[in-house]
Design an enzyme around this catalytic site. Structure first.
Site, PDB file in Angstrom:
ATOM      1  N   CYS A  78       0.813  -1.217   0.000  1.00 44.67           N
ATOM      2  CA  CYS A  78       0.000   0.000   0.000  1.00 44.67           C
ATOM      3  C   CYS A  78       0.848   1.270   0.000  1.00 44.67           C
ATOM      4  O   CYS A  78       0.618   2.182  -0.799  1.00 44.67           O
ATOM      5  CB  CYS A  78      -0.986   0.005   1.162  1.00 44.67           C
ATOM      6  SG  CYS A  78      -0.257   0.129   2.822  1.00 44.67           S
ATOM      7  N   HIS A 130      -2.703   1.071   6.971  1.00 47.52           N
ATOM      8  CA  HIS A 130      -2.983   0.962   5.538  1.00 47.52           C
ATOM      9  C   HIS A 130      -3.260   2.355   4.971  1.00 47.52           C
ATOM     10  O   HIS A 130      -3.853   3.192   5.644  1.00 47.52           O
ATOM     11  CB  HIS A 130      -4.190   0.049   5.293  1.00 47.52           C
ATOM     12  CG  HIS A 130      -4.425  -0.258   3.856  1.00 47.52           C
ATOM     13  ND1 HIS A 130      -3.591  -1.075   3.127  1.00 47.52           N
ATOM     14  CD2 HIS A 130      -5.382   0.164   2.995  1.00 47.52           C
ATOM     15  CE1 HIS A 130      -4.045  -1.151   1.877  1.00 47.52           C
ATOM     16  NE2 HIS A 130      -5.126  -0.403   1.776  1.00 47.52           N
ATOM     17  N   HIS A 142      -5.997   1.862  -4.014  1.00 49.00           N
ATOM     18  CA  HIS A 142      -4.953   1.335  -3.123  1.00 49.00           C
ATOM     19  C   HIS A 142      -4.482  -0.023  -3.604  1.00 49.00           C
ATOM     20  O   HIS A 142      -5.071  -0.640  -4.487  1.00 49.00           O
ATOM     21  CB  HIS A 142      -5.487   1.226  -1.692  1.00 49.00           C
ATOM     22  CG  HIS A 142      -6.545   0.174  -1.522  1.00 49.00           C
ATOM     23  ND1 HIS A 142      -6.474  -0.795  -0.555  1.00 49.00           N
ATOM     24  CD2 HIS A 142      -7.689  -0.073  -2.198  1.00 49.00           C
ATOM     25  CE1 HIS A 142      -7.530  -1.590  -0.628  1.00 49.00           C
ATOM     26  NE2 HIS A 142      -8.288  -1.166  -1.620  1.00 49.00           N
TER      27      HIS A 142
END
Length: 174
Positions: A78, A130, A142
């Site tokens: 990510c 994240h 993402h």
């Protein structure tokens, strides 16, 4: 109209609103013409940078997840994805760590999210584990997890809604 065109249109509209609220609209008289020209240049640069950032992010849809990954050829995690997008599109070098990215730029309220903002989630039982890039209309892009690929998600889905930690706005130095 393609999804990319719709996203770019939404991004342009959102960018216009943000920039006009920040710099104001100059009155059309002789004393403000130089200011209007400076704002147009700033506006053009900001719009171009945002288009480049969102375009770069969307061009990477489908790239596989790879833990520690930092490139479209080998895959992304990510933060590697977000770092790559901002470095390639805006020349901005962000840390390769979601928690460290959460300390960059300025905090943004969820109701004030703009395309290009970083959005953070608690996906590993710890805050800011994240990160993705906000696209507008409650959507973000993402690199999700092992076995996944760069994709667009809806922040209103219960999984993401429960795990949302906040957002940051980062911009290259002017």
């Amino acid at each position: 109209m393609t999804n990319l065109q719709r996203l770019r249109g939404l991004a342009l509209t959102s960018t216009c609103a943000l920039l006009f609220s920040l710099v104001g609209i100059a009155h059309a008289d002789e004393t403000t013409e130089p200011l209007a020209a400076e704002n147009a240049t700033f506006f053009d640069r900001a719009t171009s940078a945002l288009d480049d950032t969102l375009g770069e992010a969307l061009s990477l849809l489908g790239v596989p997840y790879k833990r520690g990954g930092t490139s479209p050829t080998s895959g992304f995690d990510c933060s590697g994805f977000v770092r790559h997008v901002f470095q390639e599109s805006a020349g901005l070098i962000l840390p390769h760590n979601a928690k460290a990215m959460a300390r960059e730029g300025e905090t943004v309220d969820k109701q004030a999210l703009q395309p290009g903002d970083l959005v953070f989630f608690n996906t590993m039982r710890r805050a800011f584990s994240h990160v993705g890039i906000y696209l507008g209309d409650g959507k973000f892009v993402h690199s999700p997890r092992k076995g996944g690929k760069v994709r667009i998600e809806d922040m209103q889905e219960s999984y993401w809604k429960k795990r949302y930690n906040g957002a940051r706005r980062v911009a290259p130095d002017q």
